[in-house]
Motif scaffolding. Structure first.
Motif, PDB file in Angstrom:
ATOM      1  N   ILE A 239      -6.468   7.035   0.305  1.00 23.95           N
ATOM      2  CA  ILE A 239      -7.157   5.985   1.070  1.00 23.95           C
ATOM      3  C   ILE A 239      -7.820   4.996   0.119  1.00 23.95           C
ATOM      4  O   ILE A 239      -7.781   3.774   0.337  1.00 23.95           O
ATOM      5  N   GLU A 240      -8.423   5.501  -0.950  1.00 22.63           N
ATOM      6  CA  GLU A 240      -9.041   4.620  -1.944  1.00 22.63           C
ATOM      7  C   GLU A 240      -7.992   3.720  -2.602  1.00 22.63           C
ATOM      8  O   GLU A 240      -8.239   2.533  -2.856  1.00 22.63           O
ATOM      9  N   MET A 241      -6.822   4.283  -2.873  1.00 29.70           N
ATOM     10  CA  MET A 241      -5.738   3.488  -3.467  1.00 29.70           C
ATOM     11  C   MET A 241      -5.271   2.402  -2.501  1.00 29.70           C
ATOM     12  O   MET A 241      -4.981   1.272  -2.899  1.00 29.70           O
TER      13      MET A 241
ATOM     14  N   ALA B 109       0.827  -1.211   0.000  1.00 30.24           N
ATOM     15  CA  ALA B 109       0.000   0.000   0.000  1.00 30.24           C
ATOM     16  C   ALA B 109       0.859   1.258   0.000  1.00 30.24           C
ATOM     17  O   ALA B 109       0.551   2.244  -0.689  1.00 30.24           O
ATOM     18  N   ALA B 110       1.945   1.248   0.778  1.00 33.61           N
ATOM     19  CA  ALA B 110       2.839   2.417   0.836  1.00 33.61           C
ATOM     20  C   ALA B 110       3.484   2.676  -0.519  1.00 33.61           C
ATOM     21  O   ALA B 110       3.614   3.830  -0.952  1.00 33.61           O
ATOM     22  N   ASN B 111       3.903   1.620  -1.182  1.00 33.41           N
ATOM     23  CA  ASN B 111       4.481   1.786  -2.527  1.00 33.41           C
ATOM     24  C   ASN B 111       3.474   2.398  -3.497  1.00 33.41           C
ATOM     25  O   ASN B 111       3.835   3.187  -4.371  1.00 33.41           O
TER      26      ASN B 111
ATOM     27  N   LEU C 295      -5.253  -3.418  -0.710  1.00 33.76           N
ATOM     28  CA  LEU C 295      -5.619  -4.394   0.320  1.00 33.76           C
ATOM     29  C   LEU C 295      -6.555  -5.464  -0.241  1.00 33.76           C
ATOM     30  O   LEU C 295      -6.415  -6.658   0.065  1.00 33.76           O
ATOM     31  N   LYS C 296      -7.508  -5.040  -1.065  1.00 36.55           N
ATOM     32  CA  LYS C 296      -8.427  -6.009  -1.683  1.00 36.55           C
ATOM     33  C   LYS C 296      -7.678  -6.974  -2.586  1.00 36.55           C
ATOM     34  O   LYS C 296      -7.915  -8.193  -2.568  1.00 36.55           O
TER      35      LYS C 296
END
Length: 673
Positions: free
Chosen positions: A650-652, A483-485, A657-658
């Protein structure tokens, strides 16, 4: 008085920043060389951009260092060698030969040979005899306190004197001439000795007579007209005027005005730095430790450069100024590193020679540093970046030399060595980063890499005491890093934070479901409030364990914030079943809420991974709804209010995560049996 002290206490952080600001301005101005600044900027080979310049004062034209060095070399090559005359040598030689002849021959033969020998001795010592033939073009013999210059030839060394004696005796018919010749050759000694002290004294006297000026420019004379190209001779005259002007400017009352000017300019630059940090890096601005670190690095570079300008002006490029953006990028970000580097170069532009050339090269080198230096924990990356920085200096020097000289002659090859040395000193950034970590309590990518090693003592202990928690931490680390990337956050930092975020569970591992290997749950025998306290306390316990093991504060932040101020919902509901009047604060984590992108990402990843274990039949739709529900609940309770993360980001994060959960549960099309 009490109110004043109270206000100072309330705003002590701001007071400290004011103190740091004024001390920095004072130190930088104190470091500056004590001299005025010429009001015209000029470069060799470029047109004069100002109005016609007339000499404002009488001044002498200074010779260049090369001209002075050439004159000194000429004097050394043509120096006069001084020799001391020893008057006793001739008398001793005669006495020795006469005595030897007396023992070897009868009186008649002795008288004949002595007359011949005496004549040879007088002829040989007419000028004097040297031990070795002198090489100097000018020779002076000091005899009886009188300096007698010798011609370019006509003097003898010991070997030449013996040949002269041999020739003298070869014409004699005396039977004992051969023996007398051998006796005389053995007796010949030098009577002229090199006087080093007098020679050096005379040389120093000649060197001291060298004039450091050539000619004079009278007040009112036209030096250069507007638009005229600054040629070699004009350049020398302008530099002479600059030196004279700056030395005169610093005298008398001018001192205070120059000092005031420096203070104003430096103060303006540092104000720009403070405003930038406050406007665009508010998290750094509120942290006095980080602000001090930035100003410390600026002062360090200014001090190193000004010392070099004072003592070795020609080697100012030896100071590895690119360490500054390298270090700041490593601890903060590229934009801040470049901004601080540019402001530091502007400050140094007041004092370095050829300020335009210096500012241009250093800013370009700083940009290259920011663009090329990444992942410094990989050693090869630092070497590659330093090599590119060195090449920028060399190429830039070539370009400026071609502009100034119009050719590639007279290149100062020693500067290439200076640039290479600059590159080697830039490699010192690695140990410097380590020292800064210990001194200021910061953390670099190199330390993060070391902390991410799952074989480290603390993570090994977590794996042994709470294997389920350790596995959960690994899964969270993978989710958070991806997610951070995706949103451009610090992936290495969030991964390390994820690995350590639940170390507090080692205190009571069996009270957490991931570590329960049987159907027995210890919480079944505890009241909900006590169970909630054990769950909540894993954050406090984690902070204490982290501090005992000297984990950096930035990692402890992840432990402190990964649950924010959320509710221990399960036990809260159980307590409500027993008692409708329940205080939510007894079932809420102490916080604080996340205050950065990285801590916000960890909160989402941790909650999603932990709750995903409850999915009995994971499908694409179920995972999508599940992630949306978890993150929406966190947003509704304002958990991301202080984190600088946008709705788009946040959406990204949710999208990543999904995708990752889908991969974890291996969702695929079902094939018929």
């Amino acid at each position: 008085m009490g109110k004043t002290l109270d206000n100072i206490y309330k705003h002590q952080s701001l007071v400290y920043k004011y103190f740091l600001y004024f001390v920095s301005v004072a130190l930088i101005v104190f470091f500056f060389p004590k001299g005025g600044k010429f009001k015209y900027d000029f470069q060799k080979g470029k047109p004069w951009q100002y109005e016609n310049l007339y000499a404002p004062i009488d001044f002498s034209i200074q010779k260049s260092q090369e001209e002075i060095a050439q004159e000194q070399l000429t004097i050394r090559n043509n120096k006069t060698d001084y020799y001391a005359f020893d008057g006793n040598v001739v008398a001793n030689v005669k006495s020795e030969v006469e005595k030897g002849l007396g023992t070897m021959f009868s009186s008649q033969q002795r008288r004949q040979l002595w007359a011949l020998a005496e004549e040879a001795i007088d002829e040989v010592y007419e000028v004097g005899v040297f031990q070795d033939l002198p090489q100097a073009s000018s020779i002076v013999v000091v005899k009886n306190n009188e300096a007698i210059p010798l011609g370019s030839n006509g003097y003898l060394d010991v070997v030449g004197a013996k040949r002269r004696v041999s020739k003298k005796f070869s014409d004699s018919n005396n039977a004992g001439a051969s023996s007398a010749e051998e006796l005389l050759e053995r007796s010949i000694k030098p009577n002229l000795a090199y006087d080093r002290s007098l020679t050096e004294s005379a040389l120093n006297d000649e060197l001291s007579k060298i004039s450091y000026t050539r000619g004079e420019v009278l007040q009112g004379r036209l030096i250069i007209a507007k638009g005229e190209i600054v040629e070699a001779e004009d350049f020398k005259i302008l530099n002479s005027l600059k030196d004279e002007y700056e030395s005169e400017l610093w005298r008398g009352n001018n001192y205070y005005f120059i000092l005031l000017g420096y203070i104003i300019l430096v103060a303006l630059v540092l104000i720009m730095l403070f405003l930038f940090i406050k406007r665009y890096r508010s998290d750094i601005f509120t942290n006095n430790n980080k602000v001090t670190f930035i100003f410390f690095n600026v002062l360090l570079m200014v001090l190193a450069t000004t010392l070099m300008v004072k003592h070795y002006e020609n080697y100012v490029y030896m100071v590895p100024l690119c360490i500054l953006p390298l270090v700041l990028k490593n601890f903060f970000d590229a934009r801040l590193g470049l901004f601080v580097h540019v402001l530091t170069v502007l400050i140094l532009g007041f004092v370095v020679p050829n300020s335009f050339e210096y500012i241009f090269l250093q800013i370009i080198a700083g940009i290259v540093t920011i663009l090329t230096a990444s992942e410094l924990y990989k050693r090869a990356n630092l070497f590659i970046s330093v090599g590119q920085i060195t090449m920028i200096y060399i190429i830039g020097y070539f370009a400026f030399h071609a502009i100034h000289e119009g050719n590639l002659e007279n290149i100062e090859w020693i500067l290439f060595g200076v640039f290479v040395l600059n590159g080697l000193l830039t490699l010192f950034a690695q140990p410097l980063i380590y020292m800064f970590e210990k001194l200021f309590g910061l953390i670099s990518d190199v330390s993060l890499l070391e902390l991410s090693d799952t074989n480290s003592k603390l993570l090994k202990e977590l794996s042994d005491k709470a294997p389920g928690t350790f596995h959960h931490s690994l899964q969270v680390a993978n989710l958070a890093e991806a997610a951070a990337n995706e949103i451009g956050a610090n992936a290495m930092l969030v991964r390390v934070g994820a690995l350590y975020h639940d170390i507090g569970k080692m205190e009571h591992p069996t009270y957490f479901t991931e570590n329960q290997i049987t159907s027995v749950n210890p919480h079944d025998d505890l009241p909900p409030m006590e169970s909630a306290k054990i769950i909540v306390d894993h954050v406090i316990n984690g902070i204490e364990i982290a501090r005992k093991n000297n984990l950096p504060d930035r990692i402890i932040d992840f432990i402190r914030t990964h649950h924010g101020t959320t509710l221990v919902y399960y036990f809260f509901k159980k307590q409500q079943e027993l008692d409708k009047e329940v205080d939510e604060d007894d079932f809420r984590y102490p916080g604080p809420i996340p205050f950065s992108k990285e801590t916000a990402i960890l909160m989402m990843s941790d909650a999603v991974e932990a709750a995903s274990k409850s999915l009995k039949n994971p499908t694409f739709i179920a995972i999508d709804e599940f992630v949306e529900k978890i993150v929406k609940g966190q947003m509704q309770t304002n958990q991301f209010l202080n984190a600088n993360i946008t709705l788009k980001e946040i959406e990204m994060v949710k999208k990543v995560l999904k995708q990752k959960l889908t991969n974890i549960y291996h969702l695929r099309v079902e094939y018929p049996e």
